[in-house]
Design an enzyme around this catalytic site. Sequence first.
Site, PDB file in Angstrom:
ATOM      1  N   HIS A  87     -53.158  52.042  25.226  1.00 35.77           N
ATOM      2  CA  HIS A  87     -52.118  52.290  24.212  1.00 35.77           C
ATOM      3  C   HIS A  87     -52.753  52.773  22.917  1.00 35.77           C
ATOM      4  CE1 HIS A  87     -52.576  48.353  22.004  1.00 35.77           C
ATOM      5  NE2 HIS A  87     -52.932  47.904  23.189  1.00 35.77           N
ATOM      6  N   ASP A  89     -50.917  52.937  20.078  1.00 33.92           N
ATOM      7  CA  ASP A  89     -50.255  52.329  18.914  1.00 33.92           C
ATOM      8  C   ASP A  89     -51.031  51.092  18.477  1.00 33.92           C
ATOM      9  OD1 ASP A  89     -49.457  50.923  21.280  1.00 33.92           O
ATOM     10  OD2 ASP A  89     -47.820  49.989  20.177  1.00 33.92           O
ATOM     11  N   ASP A 120     -58.357  46.962  19.717  1.00 33.54           N
ATOM     12  CA  ASP A 120     -57.037  46.880  20.390  1.00 33.54           C
ATOM     13  C   ASP A 120     -56.160  48.045  19.944  1.00 33.54           C
ATOM     14  OD1 ASP A 120     -54.712  46.064  21.631  1.00 33.54           O
ATOM     15  OD2 ASP A 120     -54.380  44.344  20.317  1.00 33.54           O
ATOM     16  N   GLU A 154     -46.965  49.686  23.099  1.00 41.61           N
ATOM     17  CA  GLU A 154     -47.412  48.432  23.706  1.00 41.61           C
ATOM     18  C   GLU A 154     -47.237  47.270  22.739  1.00 41.61           C
ATOM     19  OE1 GLU A 154     -49.933  45.201  25.277  1.00 41.61           O
ATOM     20  OE2 GLU A 154     -49.991  46.116  23.298  1.00 41.61           O
ATOM     21  N   GLU A 155     -47.565  47.514  21.479  1.00 37.77           N
ATOM     22  CA  GLU A 155     -47.523  46.431  20.497  1.00 37.77           C
ATOM     23  C   GLU A 155     -46.093  46.087  20.082  1.00 37.77           C
ATOM     24  OE1 GLU A 155     -50.024  44.742  20.189  1.00 37.77           O
ATOM     25  OE2 GLU A 155     -51.855  45.927  20.090  1.00 37.77           O
TER      26      GLU A 155
END
Length: 456
Positions: A87, A89, A120, A154-155
């Site tokens: 991801h 984002d 991340d 995703e977040e």
Amino acid sequence: MRHQALAYVDTHFERFVAELQDLLRIPSISTDPDYAGEVRRAAAWLADHFRALGFQTVEIFETEGHPIVYAAYEVGSDRPTVLVYGHYDVQPPDPLELWTSPPFEPRIQDGVLYARGASDDKGQLFMHVKAAEAYLKTAGTLPVNLKFLIEGEEESGSVHLRPFIEAHRSLLSADVVAISDTALFAPGVPSITYGLRGLVYVEVELTGPVRDLHSGVYGGAVENPINALARLIAGLHDAQHRITIPGFYDNVRPLTEEERQAFRELPFDEQAWMKAIGVSAVRTEAGYTILEAITARPTLDVNGIWGGYQGKGAKTVLPAKAGAKISMRLVPDQDPEDIIAKTQRYFEQHTPPTCQLRFTALHGGRPVLVNTRHPALQAAAEAMARVFGRRPYFTREGGSIPVVADFKQLLGLDSVLMGFGLNSDAIHAPDEHFGLDRFRQGIESIIYFWQCYGGA
Ligand code: BES
Ligand code: ZN
């Protein structure tokens, strides 16, 4: 013999890091609508990058939310296909004032890269991109077919990803999924994650009187929604720190004795773990170790709570409203919909007649366990062993990547969770960082993984 792709990583490593810094400069915060343009810019940046590397197919798919980047390089049907998921984002950087340097101005200090998304997941996702570059620029081909699926939500719960996967089954057909969005067991101690927890996120709000009241004039007879909410929240755990929502544990698959034994054999130092986060005592569910409790047992946590006066000084007020954001981490075989329904029932049954309840489910994701005997997991273990000089442990982690369960359910695919983060990377927190040694180990491990799995 050492593959030329690895030599290429050595000679081009500084440029790889510089490119990653460019990606990290884009504040692609998916949860905040004000940043939608930046999220889009990050998607375009990645698509351009894949095109420049000569990927045969590069496409940005629009969704009702943020775009999905797809890129593929296929070498032949005689080779297995790896679907790389990541991801682009990131989480909001708040609280901003606690960052040592601005979150979107990447900084390297003592071999560590500081920025929101460094670990991340931009840094980890980019390892796969650079592994592909190293291989393509030296061998002119790849040992496996590669497909990248990179999302921008995703977040914030991956809400548009599941329908996308359902609608693009053949585009995404593969033999296995590979994801680097988890952590090593410890520095220098490799691990492959075979279990992730699921998630349910809800918001509750209690309303009492029609407006804020003077607490001297009305206090004593009018229910204070903050007090009422506090009672409800306090009732969610019992003295054993078990969750009291009726039926909450119904579908929890108990840990087997073999699994508990495997947990005990992991080099987990409870005292060091506590010291690192500044706690001198823990509250686990009775009967479970810290490691079991944080990876293989369900939880309920209040993430935020509001109501009343939050400013400086004292203000006497009996507030009209109070609210809380509550998340629950789930384990196999708990079902998010079932848990949402049971949680809603708890709040409905316990809300006093003096208040009105508003209950909203924000998002959820299923827990997952992957098949550790899958040949791709064995290839990944072999690859990590070569880079780290020791075999990885198979571990479970407490975080959630909801799409992993969807890949299994919709495409029948297991996922190789080979992460190079560390729990100390401060993901979702100020001063998020990623060690450049791990960025390099990750690229090398991925190259070996493709070689082992592709049979090269
Ligand atoms: N990379 C994390 C998940 C993670 C963290 C897995 C640590 C294992 C160890 C991921 O980006 C994340 O934060 N996911 C969210 C999921 C959510 C917003 C649906 C999470 O776990 O809170
Ligand atoms: Zn992540």
